[in-house]
Write a protein that holds these residues in place. Structure first.
Motif, PDB file in Angstrom:
ATOM      1  N   ARG A  13       0.626  -1.205  -0.018  1.00  0.00           N
ATOM      2  CA  ARG A  13      -0.046   0.022   0.020  1.00  0.00           C
ATOM      3  C   ARG A  13       0.960   1.125  -0.099  1.00  0.00           C
ATOM      4  NH1 ARG A  13      -2.865  -3.162   3.793  1.00  0.00           N
ATOM      5  NH2 ARG A  13      -1.822  -1.991   5.610  1.00  0.00           N
ATOM      6  N   LEU A  17       2.171   5.275  -2.846  1.00  0.00           N
ATOM      7  CA  LEU A  17       2.407   6.728  -2.286  1.00  0.00           C
ATOM      8  C   LEU A  17       3.613   7.197  -2.301  1.00  0.00           C
ATOM      9  CD1 LEU A  17       0.997   8.777  -0.570  1.00  0.00           C
ATOM     10  CD2 LEU A  17       1.363   7.478   1.405  1.00  0.00           C
ATOM     11  N   LEU A 219      -3.376  13.003   5.788  1.00  0.00           N
ATOM     12  CA  LEU A 219      -3.558  12.538   4.525  1.00  0.00           C
ATOM     13  C   LEU A 219      -2.743  11.157   4.230  1.00  0.00           C
ATOM     14  CD1 LEU A 219      -3.834  15.724   2.553  1.00  0.00           C
ATOM     15  CD2 LEU A 219      -5.580  14.176   2.850  1.00  0.00           C
ATOM     16  N   THR A 220      -1.535  11.101   4.901  1.00  0.00           N
ATOM     17  CA  THR A 220      -0.555  10.134   4.371  1.00  0.00           C
ATOM     18  C   THR A 220      -1.375   8.727   5.392  1.00  0.00           C
ATOM     19  OG1 THR A 220       1.164  11.538   4.300  1.00  0.00           O
ATOM     20  CG2 THR A 220       1.680   8.939   4.682  1.00  0.00           C
ATOM     21  N   ALA A 223      -4.304   7.501   3.386  1.00  0.00           N
ATOM     22  CA  ALA A 223      -3.941   6.961   2.415  1.00  0.00           C
ATOM     23  C   ALA A 223      -3.264   5.224   2.247  1.00  0.00           C
ATOM     24  CB  ALA A 223      -2.758   7.915   1.389  1.00  0.00           C
ATOM     25  N   VAL A 224      -2.581   5.314   3.368  1.00  0.00           N
ATOM     26  CA  VAL A 224      -2.256   3.597   3.630  1.00  0.00           C
ATOM     27  C   VAL A 224      -3.195   2.793   4.504  1.00  0.00           C
ATOM     28  CG1 VAL A 224       0.111   4.393   3.345  1.00  0.00           C
ATOM     29  CG2 VAL A 224      -0.593   4.548   5.809  1.00  0.00           C
TER      30      VAL A 224
END
Length: 288
Positions: A13, A17, A219-220, A223-224
């Motif tokens: 994942r 990114l 956000l990070t 995202a994961v």
């Protein structure tokens, strides 16, 4: 095997990114006008990021064994830089180096051994070199420096092993949180409320930078697939406090950077200063 599979899924994942962030940032840096003085510095930093990303993610892909190797390597280097900054004698540094390997090793092979008994032995080990040397003039200061270093470096890095897949999310969130802090401080930290200094320890850190770090870390983690309010708070606190903590050490010891071998950053501790408290706090909030 299951630990390797879980870590592999987390890295899977994370790779898109990381690749996307490196790609976009690389294009942005390359497009900067040559007349800008900061262009060369940003290019050095981008190259370091491009190398550091696989160095960090690769071992974690192997599960706890790889996490142990990464934590031990980072710990040994970080302890060396810390000992140089604080002028710790070799005997004190040897204790810290041994702890940098022992603690993540126990977390990997015998996690049940990491308890108050281990904490007590570490405390005595930190005080042992000045005690044996009969250092009446600076022994307590040496022991205090060693105890702080034990908590700050080896104990924190042990979280790379105990947190497992969460360590990947924390590491990425901290890295992009630092970028977000820089962007927020640059864009919003020149005037107005956002320009207020966060602390005299680091005059260039502003509340606008904190806002940028807050957005980037959230956000990070999302995202994961690792976002939760408490983990986000732990990572954000690490981003904010880590730099100030190292600045406090460097100001008292009179050094500018922990080292000079890492292009664009200085030393290893200059790069992982936010990661260390973030791992500690993430360990606390996740109960691992």
């Amino acid at each position: 095997m299951s630990g390797v599979m879980v870590a592999g899924e987390a890295v899977g994942r994370a790779i898109p990114l990381v690749a996307g962030a490196l790609g976009v940032s690389g294009i942005a840096v390359a497009a900067l006008p040559a007349r800008l003085r900061i262009r060369a510095e940003l290019r050095r930093r981008w190259r370091t990021w491009a190398i550091a990303a696989p160095v960090f993610l690769g071992p974690l892909l192997l599960g706890q064994g790889g996490a142990f190797a990464l934590a031990a390597a980072l710990g040994v280097i970080g302890v060396s830089e810390y000992a140089r900054m604080t002028a710790l004698p070799r005997a004190d540094q040897a204790v810290l180096t041994a702890a940098s390997v022992l603690l993540p090793g126990l977390a990997w092979l015998a996690p049940g051994a990491l308890d108050l008994r281990t904490a007590g032995l570490l405390l005595l080990a930190a005080a042992l070199p000045p005690l044996l040397a009969g250092d009446a003039g600076g022994g307590f200061t040496r022991a205090a420096h060693s105890v702080f270093a034990l908590l700050w470096i080896p104990v924190a890095l042990t979280g790379l092993v105990t947190l497992q897949e969460t360590a990947i999310a924390v590491g990425l969130a901290v890295a992009l949180g630092d970028v977000g802090a820089w962007c927020g401080g640059t864009a919003l930290g020149r005037r107005g409320p956002g320009a207020r200094r966060l602390s005299p320890l680091s005059p260039h850190k502003t509340w606008a930078g904190v806002a940028g770090a807050a957005a980037a870390t959230a956000l990070t983690l999302a995202a994961v697939g690792a976002f939760s309010p408490v983990l986000w708070a732990a990572v954000l606190a690490g981003c904010v406090l880590g730099d100030l903590l190292e600045s406090m050490v460097k100001r008292e010891t009179g050094v500018k950077d922990a080292g000079s071998w890492l292009p664009g950053f200085g030393g290893l501790l200059d790069r992982i200063d936010s990661l260390l408290p973030a791992l500690l706090l993430a360990t606390v909030v996740t109960g691992r």
